[in-house]
Design a protein around this motif. Structure first.
Motif, mmCIF file in Angstrom:
data_model
loop_
_atom_site.group_PDB
_atom_site.id
_atom_site.type_symbol
_atom_site.label_atom_id
_atom_site.label_comp_id
_atom_site.label_asym_id
_atom_site.label_seq_id
_atom_site.Cartn_x
_atom_site.Cartn_y
_atom_site.Cartn_z
ATOM 1 N N LEU A 1 0.816 -1.229 0.000
ATOM 2 C CA LEU A 1 0.000 0.000 0.000
ATOM 3 C C LEU A 1 0.845 1.273 0.000
ATOM 4 O O LEU A 1 0.338 2.366 -0.239
ATOM 5 C CB LEU A 1 -0.929 0.017 1.213
ATOM 6 N N LYS A 2 2.140 1.151 0.255
ATOM 7 C CA LYS A 2 3.010 2.342 0.274
ATOM 8 C C LYS A 2 3.403 2.755 -1.151
ATOM 9 O O LYS A 2 3.966 3.841 -1.352
ATOM 10 C CB LYS A 2 4.265 2.090 1.113
ATOM 11 N N GLY A 3 3.179 1.892 -2.134
ATOM 12 C CA GLY A 3 3.391 2.277 -3.543
ATOM 13 C C GLY A 3 4.835 2.541 -3.951
ATOM 14 O O GLY A 3 5.070 3.271 -4.919
ATOM 15 N N LEU B 1 16.129 -0.426 7.736
ATOM 16 C CA LEU B 1 15.652 0.391 8.861
ATOM 17 C C LEU B 1 16.661 1.483 9.213
ATOM 18 O O LEU B 1 17.860 1.237 9.231
ATOM 19 C CB LEU B 1 15.468 -0.477 10.107
ATOM 20 N N VAL B 2 16.138 2.644 9.488
ATOM 21 C CA VAL B 2 16.983 3.725 10.018
ATOM 22 C C VAL B 2 16.295 4.215 11.291
ATOM 23 O O VAL B 2 15.068 4.401 11.308
ATOM 24 C CB VAL B 2 17.130 4.880 9.000
ATOM 25 N N LYS B 3 17.053 4.396 12.340
ATOM 26 C CA LYS B 3 16.452 4.843 13.617
ATOM 27 C C LYS B 3 15.813 6.216 13.438
ATOM 28 O O LYS B 3 16.357 7.075 12.746
ATOM 29 C CB LYS B 3 17.528 4.912 14.698
ATOM 30 N N LEU C 1 5.113 15.088 6.978
ATOM 31 C CA LEU C 1 5.251 16.116 8.010
ATOM 32 C C LEU C 1 6.702 16.211 8.506
ATOM 33 O O LEU C 1 7.246 17.308 8.691
ATOM 34 C CB LEU C 1 4.313 15.735 9.156
ATOM 35 N N GLU C 2 7.323 15.062 8.697
ATOM 36 C CA GLU C 2 8.716 15.045 9.174
ATOM 37 C C GLU C 2 9.643 15.698 8.148
ATOM 38 O O GLU C 2 10.544 16.472 8.496
ATOM 39 C CB GLU C 2 9.167 13.596 9.435
ATOM 40 N N SER C 3 9.408 15.386 6.877
ATOM 41 C CA SER C 3 10.258 15.956 5.829
ATOM 42 C C SER C 3 10.100 17.480 5.769
ATOM 43 O O SER C 3 11.084 18.228 5.728
ATOM 44 C CB SER C 3 9.882 15.335 4.481
HETATM 45 N N1 UDP Z 1 10.324 5.200 10.296
HETATM 46 C C1 UDP Z 1 11.549 5.111 10.945
HETATM 47 N N2 UDP Z 1 12.538 4.335 10.414
HETATM 48 C C2 UDP Z 1 12.356 3.595 9.278
HETATM 49 C C3 UDP Z 1 11.098 3.710 8.601
HETATM 50 C C4 UDP Z 1 10.106 4.502 9.147
HETATM 51 O O1 UDP Z 1 11.770 5.755 11.971
HETATM 52 O O2 UDP Z 1 13.277 2.895 8.875
HETATM 53 C C5 UDP Z 1 9.255 6.043 10.880
HETATM 54 C C6 UDP Z 1 8.939 7.293 10.080
HETATM 55 O O3 UDP Z 1 9.867 8.296 10.338
HETATM 56 C C7 UDP Z 1 7.540 7.629 10.576
HETATM 57 C C8 UDP Z 1 6.943 6.268 10.847
HETATM 58 O O4 UDP Z 1 8.025 5.330 10.915
HETATM 59 O O5 UDP Z 1 7.601 8.353 11.781
HETATM 60 C C9 UDP Z 1 5.991 5.862 9.755
HETATM 61 O O6 UDP Z 1 4.806 6.555 9.940
HETATM 62 P P1 UDP Z 1 3.788 6.901 8.773
HETATM 63 O O7 UDP Z 1 2.638 7.631 9.386
HETATM 64 O O8 UDP Z 1 4.475 7.613 7.673
HETATM 65 O O9 UDP Z 1 3.346 5.499 8.197
HETATM 66 P P2 UDP Z 1 2.650 4.225 8.889
HETATM 67 O O10 UDP Z 1 3.741 3.366 9.416
HETATM 68 O O11 UDP Z 1 1.770 4.737 9.980
HETATM 69 O O12 UDP Z 1 1.907 3.579 7.779
#
Ligand code: UDP
Length: 416
Positions: free
Chosen positions: A240-242, A295-297, A325-327
């Protein structure tokens, strides 16, 4: 207990709020729970977040902020199990929670459940405690299924009828629902017949101290990115993330020299899907233009957002969508599909573009437009950041607290 203090039991049965972000079942909801719990705790409220033990090495109690604790409860095997399998252990989860509460002489004023599985646990606890039950769904099964049907593509299995029926009954049973967008509120009313008076819309937030504008050159140097044009994609690896659509956009951007797509997210549990995406890039002759970093913290992500030229969120569905929002909080423009909060947080043509869908050509056109802008300086980054300054967690928490107080004030405990 101070007069205004609320004692909140938050439920996150299937997903651990301090788990690894970016794995299959741990993403935005975990960030939400952690940030909100800490904001409530900072204001003197008392928050216990209950989750299922998912690793025998887990300690039972972990204080992740002063006044906010994470409590692991046994329910089924002490290991990670499939999300749906958690359903059958929810009665155990609720019983164990009640024993823990009694053994520790705890009282709560409010149940705040997250995701339908925890919502069910909340409905078990509510008649025992006679306190209001607020829920937040984070995603809706009926909407996910509708999106999959509309896309005519295999975007993973349909969400089961059990989830749909349970969500439908939860909207009747709980006392209040917090939806992150008007769109989600409409979906709750349209798909599940929820009463709109029961729903308030409170967006999700971003940690503005953590996600901030840094020196772009330094961020790039820190990550060893050089002079490439960086397109960033962050999230769990889920059809679903496309992400495949974004990879398919790359051939349309062939003429841009040094273009690199950096994909972040996906743990051990997502290796098969990542391999499939890598194969797609190879078949398109774009393998060298894509890097999968896994994965990135969360604490490290500000470096990536700052180093990037554009962040893309090509999702078919988001309940809210924290990544955009984070970006933006880091001053990096965003191209995103018209889902979740994107229309609310992106200023069209200024801080990025909202595209109707994730068709590769449309994504590529908007990425190219943003990359063609004169090289981004700190001033423009700060302007982008300023556009989302209202989304700090502090304000979001205040709105949630107002809702909680209103629901508590209107709650009439049944006469025994
Ligand atoms: N995220 C992260 N490290 C990763 C991948 C994702 O910290 O390697 C975090 C990202 O920064 C965001 C969250 O996971 O805060 C994903 O939230 P989002 O609302 O975009 O998507 P959801 O997981 O709820 O579908």
């Amino acid at each position: 207990m101070p007069v205004n203090q609320m004692r909140v039991a938050m439920l996150s049965a299937h997903s651990c709020p301090v788990g690894k972000l970016g794995t299959k079942d741990t993403g935005g909801m975990s960030v939400y729970i952690r940030e909100l719990a800490c904001e409530l705790a900072r204001r003197g409220h008392f928050v216990d977040v209950y989750t299922r033990v998912h690793d025998p090495k887990d300690g039972q109690i972990y204080e992740f902020c002063q006044n906010a604790r994470l409590i692991h409860l046994g329910a089924g095997e002490d290991e990670e199990i499939q999300k749906l399998a958690v359903y059958s252990y929810l009665p155990d989860f609720a019983r164990n929670l009640e024993s823990f509460r009694k053994n520790n002489s705890l009282e709560y004023d409010l149940i705040f459940s997250h995701y339908w599985l925890s919502g069910v646990a909340g409905t078990y606890l509510q008649p025992w405690w006679r306190v209001p039950h607020i829920t937040m769904f984070h995603t809706l099964g009926a909407v996910k299924n509708a999106v999959k049907e509309e896309a005519y593509l295999s975007l993973g299995e349909d969400d089961p009828e059990l989830r749909i029926e349970t969500e439908k009954s939860l909207v009747q049973q709980c006392h209040h629902i917090i939806a992150p967008t008007e769109k989600e509120k409409e979906a709750l009313v349209g798909h599940y017949g929820a009463s709109s008076e029961k729903i308030s819309v409170v967006p999700c937030g971003v940690n503005l101290e953590q996600f901030r504008v840094l020196d772009k050159a330094q961020a790039r140097q820190h990550l060893g990115f050089g002079d490439d044009k960086i397109v960033l994609c962050v999230g769990r690896i889920d059809p679903l993330k496309g992400v495949d659509k974004l990879i398919r956009a790359l051939p349309h951007l062939r003429d841009i020299s040094g273009l690199k797509l950096v994909v972040i997210g996906g743990g051990e549990d997502s290796q098969a899907e990542i391999e499939q995406l890598r194969r797609l890039a190879r078949n398109l002759g774009m393998e060298d233009a894509v890097a999968f970093l896994g994965l990135v913290k969360h604490e490290q992500l500000p470096h990536f957002y700052n180093a990037a030229d554009v962040c893309v969120v090509p999702s078919y569905y988001e309940s809210f969508g924290l990544v955009a929002l984070e970006s933006l909080a880091c001053g990096t423009p965003v191209v995103a599909t018209d889902v979740g909060n994107h229309r609310m947080v992106i200023r069209q043509g200024e801080t990025g573009y909202v595209v109707r869908d994730n068709a590769p050509r449309g994504l590529a056109d908007k990425i190219a437009l943003l990359l063609a802008r004169p090289s981004s300086d700190k001033k423009s980054a700060l302007l982008i950041r300023a556009s989302v300054s209202e989304f700090g967690w502090s304000r979001i928490a205040e709105a949630v607290i107002r809702d909680c107080r209103r629901v508590m004030a209107n709650y009439l405990a049944p006469v025994s």
